[in-house]
Design a protein around this motif. Structure first.
Motif, mmCIF file in Angstrom:
data_model
loop_
_atom_site.group_PDB
_atom_site.id
_atom_site.type_symbol
_atom_site.label_atom_id
_atom_site.label_comp_id
_atom_site.label_asym_id
_atom_site.label_seq_id
_atom_site.Cartn_x
_atom_site.Cartn_y
_atom_site.Cartn_z
ATOM 1 N N TYR A 1 -8.314 -1.065 1.528
ATOM 2 C CA TYR A 1 -8.075 -1.201 0.094
ATOM 3 C C TYR A 1 -9.071 -2.167 -0.529
ATOM 4 O O TYR A 1 -9.522 -3.112 0.119
ATOM 5 C CB TYR A 1 -6.667 -1.748 -0.162
ATOM 6 N N THR B 1 -9.626 8.418 9.248
ATOM 7 C CA THR B 1 -9.228 7.009 9.180
ATOM 8 C C THR B 1 -9.030 6.549 7.747
ATOM 9 O O THR B 1 -9.849 6.837 6.874
ATOM 10 C CB THR B 1 -10.315 6.119 9.829
ATOM 11 N N HIS B 2 -7.932 5.815 7.521
ATOM 12 C CA HIS B 2 -7.778 5.108 6.251
ATOM 13 C C HIS B 2 -8.648 3.865 6.348
ATOM 14 O O HIS B 2 -8.506 3.075 7.289
ATOM 15 C CB HIS B 2 -6.318 4.725 5.996
ATOM 16 N N THR C 1 -9.615 7.135 2.291
ATOM 17 C CA THR C 1 -9.517 7.763 3.600
ATOM 18 C C THR C 1 -10.723 8.674 3.780
ATOM 19 O O THR C 1 -11.071 9.446 2.881
ATOM 20 C CB THR C 1 -8.222 8.596 3.715
ATOM 21 N N MET D 1 -13.928 12.273 1.009
ATOM 22 C CA MET D 1 -12.947 11.195 1.113
ATOM 23 C C MET D 1 -11.816 11.466 0.148
ATOM 24 O O MET D 1 -11.999 12.171 -0.843
ATOM 25 C CB MET D 1 -13.572 9.846 0.752
ATOM 26 N N THR D 2 -10.678 10.870 0.417
ATOM 27 C CA THR D 2 -9.604 10.841 -0.565
ATOM 28 C C THR D 2 -9.540 9.433 -1.131
ATOM 29 O O THR D 2 -9.401 8.465 -0.373
ATOM 30 C CB THR D 2 -8.246 11.215 0.072
ATOM 31 N N THR E 1 -7.392 7.030 -3.530
ATOM 32 C CA THR E 1 -6.066 6.872 -4.116
ATOM 33 C C THR E 1 -6.046 5.559 -4.890
ATOM 34 O O THR E 1 -6.193 4.482 -4.294
ATOM 35 C CB THR E 1 -4.978 6.870 -3.021
ATOM 36 N N GLY F 1 -7.551 2.734 -2.546
ATOM 37 C CA GLY F 1 -7.475 2.978 -1.112
ATOM 38 C C GLY F 1 -8.320 4.201 -0.802
ATOM 39 O O GLY F 1 -8.411 5.120 -1.620
ATOM 40 N N ASP G 1 -12.158 11.840 5.101
ATOM 41 C CA ASP G 1 -11.587 13.126 5.491
ATOM 42 C C ASP G 1 -12.517 13.994 6.321
ATOM 43 O O ASP G 1 -12.062 14.757 7.172
ATOM 44 C CB ASP G 1 -11.162 13.913 4.249
#
Length: 153
Positions: free
Chosen positions: A21, A17-18, A113, A129-130, A132, A111, A115
């Motif tokens: 932000y 899930t994203h 996500t 997590m990613t 960004t 932001g 993972d």
């Protein structure tokens, strides 16, 4: 407003899930200079406004890449909070990239996500997590990194 997650079980439900932000944060020359003082990285593209404006291909001073990455702890709590754990620690990063600069005076947001969640045993779980980091109006992100946390239940 931050998403509140209840423990490791709640994190597992959000894998893939994203999460949203953060708010925008203006990157000031003062913040860049303070980071330069803290790290000893006084390269002119960051701290010499006149020279950076005259000579840099970026048209002025830019934030350090690692300053951008270091803003994760400032911005991430605006996205997510984990309740129901004893503690969380930073474990590391993977695949850190800085695809575009962060000009001084620009606005940056994060932001995130979720993972993966891995049970490590002994009451510990590893969360990847990613992150960004985006500059308002830029075509490419300023920083993309895998961020790894460990939580104890």
């Amino acid at each position: 407003m931050a998403t509140t997650v209840n423990g490791i079980a709640g994190l597992k439900e959000l894998v893939g899930t994203h999460l949203g932000y953060s708010d925008w944060l203006e990157i000031t020359q003062e913040r860049v200079n303070t980071f330069a003082d803290a790290t000893g990285d006084h390269q002119w593209i960051h701290v010499d406004v006149e020279r950076a404006t005259a000579e840099s291909p970026f048209g002025g001073p830019i934030a350090h890449g690692y300053l951008t990455l270091s803003l994760g702890p400032v911005l991430f709590p605006q996205i997510m909070r984990v309740d129901g754990v004893k503690m969380g620690v930073n474990y590391g990063c993977g695949k850190v990239r800085f695809p575009s600069p962060v000009p001084v005076g620009s606005k940056l947001r994060l932001g995130a996500t979720l993972d993966g969640v891995e049970d490590l045993g002994g009451g510990w779980s590893q969360i990847s997590m990613t992150f960004t980091f985006e500059v308002e109006g830029a075509e490419k992100p300023a920083c993309v990194s895998e961020i790894i946390f460990r939580y104890a239940e």
